[in-house]
Scaffold this motif. Structure first.
Motif, short mmCIF file in Angstrom:
data_model
loop_
_atom_site.label_atom_id
_atom_site.label_comp_id
_atom_site.label_asym_id
_atom_site.label_seq_id
_atom_site.Cartn_x
_atom_site.Cartn_y
_atom_site.Cartn_z
N ASP A 185 37.63 49.39 31.32
CA ASP A 185 38.14 50.19 32.44
C ASP A 185 39.09 50.93 32.14
O ASP A 185 39.31 52.34 32.21
CB ASP A 185 38.50 49.25 33.64
CG ASP A 185 39.36 48.46 33.56
OD1 ASP A 185 40.04 47.88 34.26
OD2 ASP A 185 39.32 47.76 32.22
N ASN A 190 31.01 37.53 37.70
CA ASN A 190 32.02 38.28 37.67
C ASN A 190 31.74 39.50 36.59
O ASN A 190 32.65 39.84 35.67
CB ASN A 190 33.13 37.48 37.24
CG ASN A 190 34.70 38.28 37.37
OD1 ASN A 190 34.55 39.21 38.20
ND2 ASN A 190 35.80 37.60 37.15
N SER A 230 32.06 43.37 35.66
CA SER A 230 32.94 44.31 36.03
C SER A 230 33.31 44.91 34.92
O SER A 230 33.32 44.58 33.86
CB SER A 230 34.36 43.77 36.94
OG SER A 230 34.99 43.04 35.98
N ARG A 251 38.18 40.82 45.43
CA ARG A 251 37.04 41.14 44.37
C ARG A 251 35.95 42.02 45.09
O ARG A 251 35.17 42.48 44.44
CB ARG A 251 36.25 39.78 44.03
CG ARG A 251 37.34 39.25 42.75
CD ARG A 251 36.45 38.48 41.54
NE ARG A 251 37.50 37.67 40.81
CZ ARG A 251 36.88 36.62 40.10
NH1 ARG A 251 35.75 36.28 40.41
NH2 ARG A 251 37.70 35.93 39.57
N TRP A 298 33.22 43.98 44.01
CA TRP A 298 32.53 43.73 42.97
C TRP A 298 31.52 42.43 43.23
O TRP A 298 30.54 42.23 43.00
CB TRP A 298 33.34 43.28 41.67
CG TRP A 298 33.92 44.31 40.80
CD1 TRP A 298 33.40 44.88 39.83
CD2 TRP A 298 35.15 45.12 41.31
NE1 TRP A 298 34.01 46.18 39.56
CE2 TRP A 298 35.13 46.23 40.52
CE3 TRP A 298 36.09 45.01 42.23
CZ2 TRP A 298 36.44 47.07 40.48
CZ3 TRP A 298 37.39 45.76 42.13
CH2 TRP A 298 37.32 46.89 41.25
N SER A 309 27.19 43.39 41.39
CA SER A 309 28.25 43.61 40.57
C SER A 309 27.80 44.67 39.43
O SER A 309 28.56 45.35 39.18
CB SER A 309 28.66 42.18 39.83
OG SER A 309 28.82 41.32 40.79
N THR A 339 28.36 47.97 41.03
CA THR A 339 29.58 48.33 41.21
C THR A 339 30.09 48.78 39.83
O THR A 339 30.82 49.77 39.66
CB THR A 339 30.50 46.93 41.64
OG1 THR A 339 29.78 46.44 42.68
CG2 THR A 339 31.87 47.59 42.21
N THR A 340 29.64 48.14 38.68
CA THR A 340 30.13 48.29 37.42
C THR A 340 29.46 49.73 36.98
O THR A 340 30.34 50.48 36.27
CB THR A 340 29.70 47.18 36.48
OG1 THR A 340 30.18 45.93 36.77
CG2 THR A 340 30.55 47.53 35.01
N GLU A 374 31.65 52.27 38.40
CA GLU A 374 32.90 52.27 37.82
C GLU A 374 32.78 53.20 36.40
O GLU A 374 33.33 53.96 35.88
CB GLU A 374 33.59 51.05 37.00
CG GLU A 374 34.14 50.11 38.43
CD GLU A 374 34.30 48.76 37.77
OE1 GLU A 374 33.76 47.94 37.39
OE2 GLU A 374 35.81 48.93 37.39
#
Ligand code: J9D
Length: 288
Positions: free
Chosen positions: A99, A137, A139, A179, A182, A202, A205-206, A209
Motif C-alpha cells: 500500500d 487478514n 490487505s 478493519r 477488509w 478481502s 478489497t485488496t 486498493e
C-alpha cells in the motif's frame, strides 16, 4: 512449530513504523553455520505490551506461516521471547508494504503490473484454499514487495503475503470495526464461524486498493459509519473498467456462498488480461 530464537542472536536496528498491534524494526539475526557466524537481515515485529495477552494469537499466526511454505508466503524464521517482549522474526522483504509503495508511486504503475500482483495473490489464496487454511487478514498493507519489477527491462513484480497477525476473533469488536471494509461482513457477526470465503471478500478489497493507488477505502469514516456501510449492504466506488468492477463486486458479495472460488478468481483475472488488447499498451484503465 518453529524455531525459538535467542535474544542475544538478534540485533534491533532502525524502527520502520507500526503494524496493527506491533512495532516493526529492521534488524539482523546471527546464526552459526558450519562453525562460522552468519548475519541475516530480518524484520522484527515486537508485540505491543498492551496486547501481551494476545501473544498466543500472535504466535499462532506465525506458526501458521511456518507450517506451510510457498514462494508467495512470507518466511517466518521464528519467535523470540525475552522478559516481557514477544518478537516475531521474519524475512526482510526488500520494498516493504504494497500500500505504501503504491501511494509513493502515485498512479505511475502500469495496469499490467497491477494485474500481475493480483494474480500472484490469487495463486497464494488458491494454495491456502487447497490446504483449507483461512488467512483472515488479506490487505495491501499485508502484501510485501520483494521485487519492484521494471517493464523497461522486462522484470515483473514479486509479492509475499505477510502473516495474518492477531485474529479479530480474539481482539474484540472495535478492532473488527476498524478493519471494515477488509473484514468480511459474516466475520463481524460471528468471528468463530468464518470460513474460506472471508479471504475472497478481502481479496476484493485488496484488488480495489491495488487499482486505486494504494488509497485506503472508506478512509475517514468512523466505526459507526463503517458499520452502517455493512448494514446497508453498500459497495465500494466502482472503477470505470467494468470487468474489474464485476470481479471486485463478485468477491465482495454479502452472501459468502455467492463469492467465486480462488480458481474462479484466477480465471476472471486471466480474462481481464486478455479482455482489452489496450492493456499491453499499458492503457491507464484504472480510473475510478
Ligand atoms: N522503507 C522501507 C522498507 C520498510 C519495510 C521493508 N520490509 C519489510 N519486510 C517485512 N517482512 C515486513 C514489512 N512490513 C512493513 N510494514 C509492515 C506492517 C504492515 O504489515 C510490515 N516490511 C522494506 C523496506
Amino acid at each position: 512449530q518453529f524455531q525459538m530464537i535467542r535474544h542475544e542472536d538478534l540485533r534491533l536496528e532502525e524502527s520502520l513504523g507500526r503494524g496493527s498491534f506491533t512495532r516493526i524494526f529492521k534488524g539482523s539475526k546471527t546464526d552459526i553455520r558450519e562453525g562460522e557466524r552468519q548475519n541475516t537481515d530480518v524484520l522484527l515485529k515486537v508485540l505491543d505490551g498492551s496486547y501481551k495477552n494476545c501473544w498466543e494469537s500472535f504466535f499462532e499466526a506465525a506458526s501458521l506461516m511456518s507450517q506451510i511454505s510457498h514462494k508467495h508466503l512470507l518466511l517466518v524464521y521464528g519467535i523470540s521471547v525475552h522478559r516481557s517482549e514477544n518478537i516475531m522474526v521474519q524475512e526482510f522483504v526488500k520494498y516493504g508494504a504494497l500500500d505504501l509503495f503504491l501511494r509513493k508511486k502515485q498512479g505511475s504503475v502500469p495496469v499490467s503490473w497491477k494485474l500481475d500482483v493480483a494474480k500472484q495473490l490469487a495463486c497464494v489464496l488458491n494454495f491456502l484454499e487447497e490446504k483449507k487454511i483461512v488467512h483472515g487478514n488479506i490487505s495491501a498493507k499485508n502484501l510485501l514487495l520483494a521485487r519492484e519489477g521494471d517493464s523497461s527491462i522486462g522484470t515483473s513484480p514479486f509479492i509475499k503475503l505477510s502473516d495474518p497477525g492477531i485474529s479479530v476473533a480474539v481482539t474484540g469488536r472495535d478492532v473488527a470495526l476498524d478493519r471494515i471494509p477488509w473484514v468480511a461482513p459474516e466475520v463481524l457477526e460471528a468471528p468463530e464461524t468464518w470460513g474460506m470465503e472471508c479471504d475472497k471478500w478481502s481479496f476484493g478489497t485488496t484488488l480495489w486498493e491495488i487499482f486505486n493507488g494504494g488509497k485506503a477505502p472508506l478512509q475517514g469514516l468512523d466505526p459507526q459509519q463503517k458499520l452502517m456501510f455493512y448494514e446497508n449492504h453498500e459497495q465500494l466506488p466502482s472503477p470505470k473498467w467494468t470487468e474489474l468492477a464485476d470481479l471486485i463486486g463478485r468477491c465482495m458479495e454479502y452472501d459468502p456462498a455467492l463469492r467465486p472460488s480462488s480458481r474462479g478468481i484466477i480465471r476472471q483475472l486471466n480474462s481481464l488480461i486478455t479482455s482489452d488488447p489496450g492493456l499491453s499498451a499499458h492503457a491507464d484503465k484504472d480510473s475510478f
